[in-house]
Design a protein around this motif. Structure first.
Motif, PDB file in Angstrom:
ATOM      1  N   TYR B 313      -1.579 -23.409  26.013  1.00  0.00           N
ATOM      2  CA  TYR B 313      -1.888 -23.488  24.414  1.00  0.00           C
ATOM      3  C   TYR B 313      -3.114 -22.840  24.316  1.00  0.00           C
ATOM      4  N   VAL B 314      -3.023 -21.461  23.946  1.00  0.00           N
ATOM      5  CA  VAL B 314      -4.526 -21.227  23.630  1.00  0.00           C
ATOM      6  C   VAL B 314      -4.214 -20.097  21.985  1.00  0.00           C
ATOM      7  N   GLY B 315      -4.964 -19.565  21.646  1.00  0.00           N
ATOM      8  CA  GLY B 315      -5.073 -19.312  20.610  1.00  0.00           C
ATOM      9  C   GLY B 315      -3.847 -18.960  20.097  1.00  0.00           C
ATOM     10  N   ASP B 316      -3.015 -17.457  19.812  1.00  0.00           N
ATOM     11  CA  ASP B 316      -1.902 -16.868  19.390  1.00  0.00           C
ATOM     12  C   ASP B 316       0.017 -18.007  20.341  1.00  0.00           C
ATOM     13  N   ARG B 317      -0.446 -18.793  20.903  1.00  0.00           N
ATOM     14  CA  ARG B 317       0.305 -19.202  22.078  1.00  0.00           C
ATOM     15  C   ARG B 317       0.358 -21.269  21.451  1.00  0.00           C
ATOM     16  N   TYR B 318      -0.229 -21.104  19.891  1.00  0.00           N
ATOM     17  CA  TYR B 318       0.236 -22.300  20.602  1.00  0.00           C
ATOM     18  C   TYR B 318       0.968 -22.702  18.786  1.00  0.00           C
ATOM     19  N   SER B 319       1.568 -24.141  19.001  1.00  0.00           N
ATOM     20  CA  SER B 319       2.430 -24.482  18.234  1.00  0.00           C
ATOM     21  C   SER B 319       2.007 -24.758  16.704  1.00  0.00           C
ATOM     22  N   LEU B 320       2.467 -25.005  15.647  1.00  0.00           N
ATOM     23  CA  LEU B 320       1.764 -25.350  14.809  1.00  0.00           C
ATOM     24  C   LEU B 320       1.183 -27.159  14.809  1.00  0.00           C
ATOM     25  N   ASN B 321       2.450 -27.945  15.543  1.00  0.00           N
ATOM     26  CA  ASN B 321       1.605 -29.088  15.824  1.00  0.00           C
ATOM     27  C   ASN B 321       0.172 -28.661  16.241  1.00  0.00           C
ATOM     28  N   GLY B 322       0.375 -27.955  17.893  1.00  0.00           N
ATOM     29  CA  GLY B 322      -0.642 -27.574  18.800  1.00  0.00           C
ATOM     30  C   GLY B 322      -1.874 -27.045  17.677  1.00  0.00           C
ATOM     31  N   ILE B 323      -1.736 -26.002  16.934  1.00  0.00           N
ATOM     32  CA  ILE B 323      -2.774 -25.456  16.458  1.00  0.00           C
ATOM     33  C   ILE B 323      -3.336 -26.372  14.969  1.00  0.00           C
ATOM     34  N   SER B 324      -3.102 -27.232  14.562  1.00  0.00           N
ATOM     35  CA  SER B 324      -2.595 -28.503  13.632  1.00  0.00           C
ATOM     36  C   SER B 324      -4.284 -29.589  14.128  1.00  0.00           C
ATOM     37  N   TYR B 325      -3.511 -30.140  15.001  1.00  0.00           N
ATOM     38  CA  TYR B 325      -4.314 -31.083  15.974  1.00  0.00           C
ATOM     39  C   TYR B 325      -5.707 -30.233  16.650  1.00  0.00           C
ATOM     40  N   ALA B 326      -5.588 -28.843  17.036  1.00  0.00           N
ATOM     41  CA  ALA B 326      -6.501 -28.616  17.566  1.00  0.00           C
ATOM     42  C   ALA B 326      -7.513 -28.003  16.772  1.00  0.00           C
ATOM     43  N   SER B 327      -6.879 -27.439  15.020  1.00  0.00           N
ATOM     44  CA  SER B 327      -8.092 -26.894  14.500  1.00  0.00           C
ATOM     45  C   SER B 327      -8.938 -28.403  13.764  1.00  0.00           C
ATOM     46  N   LEU B 328      -8.288 -29.850  13.387  1.00  0.00           N
ATOM     47  CA  LEU B 328      -9.197 -30.486  13.275  1.00  0.00           C
ATOM     48  C   LEU B 328     -10.341 -31.072  14.057  1.00  0.00           C
ATOM     49  N   PHE B 329     -10.517 -30.631  15.409  1.00  0.00           N
ATOM     50  CA  PHE B 329     -11.799 -30.566  16.021  1.00  0.00           C
ATOM     51  C   PHE B 329     -12.462 -29.352  15.904  1.00  0.00           C
ATOM     52  N   GLY B 330     -11.733 -28.354  15.881  1.00  0.00           N
ATOM     53  CA  GLY B 330     -12.822 -26.849  14.832  1.00  0.00           C
ATOM     54  C   GLY B 330     -13.206 -27.225  14.092  1.00  0.00           C
ATOM     55  N   LEU B 331     -12.688 -27.719  12.930  1.00  0.00           N
ATOM     56  CA  LEU B 331     -13.273 -27.938  11.978  1.00  0.00           C
ATOM     57  C   LEU B 331     -14.608 -29.183  11.703  1.00  0.00           C
ATOM     58  N   HIS B 332     -13.885 -29.825  12.238  1.00  0.00           N
ATOM     59  CA  HIS B 332     -15.181 -30.767  11.874  1.00  0.00           C
ATOM     60  C   HIS B 332     -16.098 -30.632  12.709  1.00  0.00           C
ATOM     61  N   PHE B 333     -15.911 -30.737  14.580  1.00  0.00           N
ATOM     62  CA  PHE B 333     -17.979 -30.022  15.274  1.00  0.00           C
ATOM     63  C   PHE B 333     -17.791 -28.285  14.552  1.00  0.00           C
ATOM     64  N   GLY B 334     -17.678 -27.859  13.800  1.00  0.00           N
ATOM     65  CA  GLY B 334     -17.637 -26.455  13.936  1.00  0.00           C
ATOM     66  C   GLY B 334     -18.138 -25.653  14.817  1.00  0.00           C
ATOM     67  N   SER B 335     -17.290 -25.820  15.725  1.00  0.00           N
ATOM     68  CA  SER B 335     -17.590 -24.833  16.933  1.00  0.00           C
ATOM     69  C   SER B 335     -17.032 -24.190  17.146  1.00  0.00           C
ATOM     70  N   PHE B 336     -15.715 -22.756  15.880  1.00  0.00           N
ATOM     71  CA  PHE B 336     -15.068 -21.842  15.848  1.00  0.00           C
ATOM     72  C   PHE B 336     -15.595 -20.534  15.780  1.00  0.00           C
ATOM     73  N   GLY B 337     -17.389 -20.809  15.385  1.00  0.00           N
ATOM     74  CA  GLY B 337     -17.506 -19.693  14.990  1.00  0.00           C
ATOM     75  C   GLY B 337     -19.065 -19.347  15.729  1.00  0.00           C
ATOM     76  N   GLY B 338     -19.049 -19.915  16.020  1.00  0.00           N
ATOM     77  CA  GLY B 338     -20.750 -19.188  17.357  1.00  0.00           C
ATOM     78  C   GLY B 338     -21.528 -19.925  16.284  1.00  0.00           C
ATOM     79  N   ARG B 339     -22.921 -19.343  16.333  1.00  0.00           N
ATOM     80  CA  ARG B 339     -24.195 -19.513  15.866  1.00  0.00           C
ATOM     81  C   ARG B 339     -24.193 -19.965  14.896  1.00  0.00           C
ATOM     82  N   THR B 340     -23.578 -18.590  13.633  1.00  0.00           N
ATOM     83  CA  THR B 340     -23.855 -18.681  12.249  1.00  0.00           C
ATOM     84  C   THR B 340     -23.096 -19.610  11.409  1.00  0.00           C
ATOM     85  N   VAL B 341     -21.617 -19.910  12.142  1.00  0.00           N
ATOM     86  CA  VAL B 341     -21.194 -21.649  11.504  1.00  0.00           C
ATOM     87  C   VAL B 341     -21.967 -23.043  12.271  1.00  0.00           C
TER      88      VAL B 341
END
Lengths: 84, 529
Positions: B313-341
């Motif tokens: 369950y990584v990268g392009d092998r996520y389902s729509l459910n999986g990617i939505s769920y994972a992106s909740l955390f990425g978007l909330h914690f700003g963990s998706f784009g390294g130091r700049t983000v």
């Protein structure tokens, strides 16, 4: 103001839930593949109903319309589930 | 929209803002710091003062866990250390709740995930004001109010937004300047606020919401559907045949190799989960953080016996459910784009805190009596509360840093001192803002925060200078980064203090912020001099 606030908060909650359940039910496979996006939509939808309730002229109308909407969506969902 | 409806939304915006504003200020200020969670952790335990058990290997930790608590083998997790100066720890469900233990704590496991970690305490302030159980629900309600405040704010300002958006009317009318600043920050960071209102409400009210939706609309089928949509652990039954297990290093390597085949550029493991450990059918899952992808936390599930991959369950092998769920955390914690983000989230977080602070100031300004020296009682109460809570929580968090620093040097466990310093300073600042003339309290509390924040950073830099020079690892840069940020924040607080002092001296006398109008009575009835 208070009546409309309560209508939006108390009736908006089940209305948002029922609408999403109805939407998922109509999608292929009962929307299993779209469950998480639908759950994410829940809070924005509820908030929209809370804000929308203030558009009614008075509290009574808000309660009647939103209560009616709840009943209609619940009824539709119930009917759709009958055969299955 | 009709004028009456607009006025209603104005009232909704004001009330939701007032009700939720104070809690949101704390959530945003602590949240901005939480973006640098791992850096704060490195600051508390730099390479030259590593935490206990930091050098114990993962396999040793597992051995001790299974020797001491053999019955956990059916289901347990290992939290991997965030850097070389921290210890990995195991967690499992005991009959009376969750237990946590590093290698040397196996005989007396903890009931809290982290007891003395400053970074985790700041996180707790962010998500629940540091209050157990009730705090999380409270912040959930606050998130819903925040969503409503946001929506009503958009509705009020939409009509004249295009016209006034870039206007910054700097001039004699302070209220208009505050209004412009409040609107500009609100609009620029709107997508960011929408993310937080939605994910904040979901994270805090998740269990209650799922239970209610399950009953109201999903005919009791929501729990199973949700479990299926978010499952990463394949369902297996124990075979009953014992088998050899791969080492943790081998499992991590295999997971990383598998993850990298899924269109991500990085995979830093931070958590492992084992099911039926020691059995032929045992499953091992490795979760890792990938950068530059929306689903920043991905999981690879493998057989712990032979390393066969059971699910990715990584990268392009996520389902729509999986990617939505994972992106909740990425978007909330700003963990998706390294130091700049991370820096972007830090600045937007501080901007958010300022948004709630300026909202309160606007409320006070718009209720000000321009022709009278004495101001209404409610504006005094609001001014005192705003100063006490907002500046007080900044002071309190800096105090928690100081207490942690001192406790570490004295060899005392930092858990209690950091909480005592934080809550003590917060309550002290609130009391101070109630008793002292409010204009003086504002300036003095701001100076105190500026002094404490920058002194802490300067002392840490000075004391650690030689160790930093000797070590020179990437971790050292994290420590220096925290100190430099502390100095920068100190300067910002000092600038605020100077501006507040100037307004108290030379600003409009008919204001709660003016020194001349400062009431001698504690209740602030507003009789001048």
């Amino acid at each position: 103001m208070i009546a409309r606030c309560l209508a939006g908060t108390l009736l908006g909650f089940p209305l948002a839930a029922l609408l999403l359940a109805l939407l998922l039910h109509l999608l292929p496979g009962h929307g299993e593949a779209f469950l998480i996006p639908a759950l994410i939509l829940f809070f924005p939808l509820w908030t929209a109903f809370m804000a929308g309730a203030y558009m009614f002229r008075n509290g009574l109308r808000a309660w009647l319309v939103m209560g009616g909407a709840n009943a209609v969506v619940f009824g539709a969902l119930w009917l759709l589930r009958l055969p299955g | 929209m009709k004028a009456a409806t607009l006025r209603t939304f104005q009232t909704v915006h004001t009330w939701t803002g007032l009700l939720a504003g104070f809690a949101l200020f704390v959530a945003f200020y602590a949240g901005a710091l939480t973006v640098f969670h791992d850096d704060i952790a490195a600051w508390q335990n730099p390479p030259w003062r590593a935490a206990a058990d930091a050098e114990v290997s993962l396999d040793t930790l597992m051995e001790r866990l299974l020797a001491q608590h053999p019955d956990v083998r059916d289901d347990f997790g290992i939290i991997l250390p965030r850097d070389g100066s921290h210890a990995a720890y195991a967690y499992w469900e005991a009959k009376d709740g969750t237990r946590f233990a590093t290698a040397s704590q196996m005989e007396a496991p903890r009931t809290e995930a982290a007891e003395n970690e400053l970074a985790d305490f700041v996180y707790a302030l962010h998500d629940s004001l540091g209050l157990p159980v009730i705090g999380l629900y409270l912040m959930g309600i606050v998130s819903v109010l925040y969503g409503l405040a946001l929506l009503s704010g958009i509705l009020i300002h939409l009509p004249q937004l295009a016209k006034d958006f870039f206007a910054m009317r700097v001039g004699r009318n302070l209220k208009r300047l505050w209004q412009d600043a409040h609107n500009a920050i609100g609009v620029i960071s709107l997508p960011f606020h929408v993310i937080f209102a939605v994910t904040g409400a979901l994270f805090c009210l998740f269990t209650i919401t799922l239970v209610s939706l399950n009953t109201i609309a999903f005919d009791g089928k929501l729990f199973d559907a949700f479990a299926r949509a978010t499952a990463t652990t394949p369902t297996v039954t124990a075979s009953g045949t014992p088998a050899t297990m791969l080492t943790t290093d081998a499992l991590i390597e295999r997971a990383r190799a598998e993850a990298m085949k899924s269109g991500v550029t990085t995979f830093e493991p931070d958590y492992m989960h084992f099911v039926h450990y020691g059995d032929r059918n045992a499953v091992a899952e490795v979760r890792g953080l990938s950068q530059h992808t929306l689903g920043s936390y991905g999981t690879v599930a493998m057989s712990a016996h032979d390393g066969r991959v059971l699910g990715t369950y990584v990268g392009d092998r996520y389902s729509l459910n999986g990617i939505s769920y994972a992106s909740l955390f990425g978007l909330h914690f700003g963990s998706f784009g390294g130091r700049t983000v991370q820096w972007l989230y830090f600045i937007l977080g501080l901007g958010g805190a300022f948004l709630f602070y300026s909202g309160n100031l606007l409320w006070i300004e718009s209720r000000r009596k321009r022709r009278h020296l004495d101001q209404p009682r409610k504006t005094w109460v609001m001014a005192r509360a705003t100063v006490g809570v907002c500046i007080g929580s900044c002071l309190a968090i800096s105090g928690a840093f100081v207490a942690t620093w001192v406790a570490e040097r004295l060899g005392v466990d930092a858990g209690v001192p950091q909480r005592a310093a934080c809550y003590g300073l917060f309550l002290g600042a609130c009391a101070y803002a109630c008793l002292r003339p409010v204009a003086r309290a504002t300036v003095e509390l701001l100076w105190a925060t500026a002094a404490l924040t920058s002194a802490m950073a300067i002392v840490d830099l000075a004391v650690n200078a030689s160790a930093m020079l000797h070590d020179g690892s990437p971790l050292t840069w994290r420590v220096i980064g925290v100190d430099l940020t502390g100095i920068a924040l100190g300067i910002v607080f000092a600038l605020f203090a100077r501006a507040a002092a100037r307004r108290a001296r030379t600003g409009d006398a008919n204001s709660v912020w003016a020194l001349r109008a400062a009431s001698p009575s504690a209740t602030g009835s507003g009789l001048s001099q």
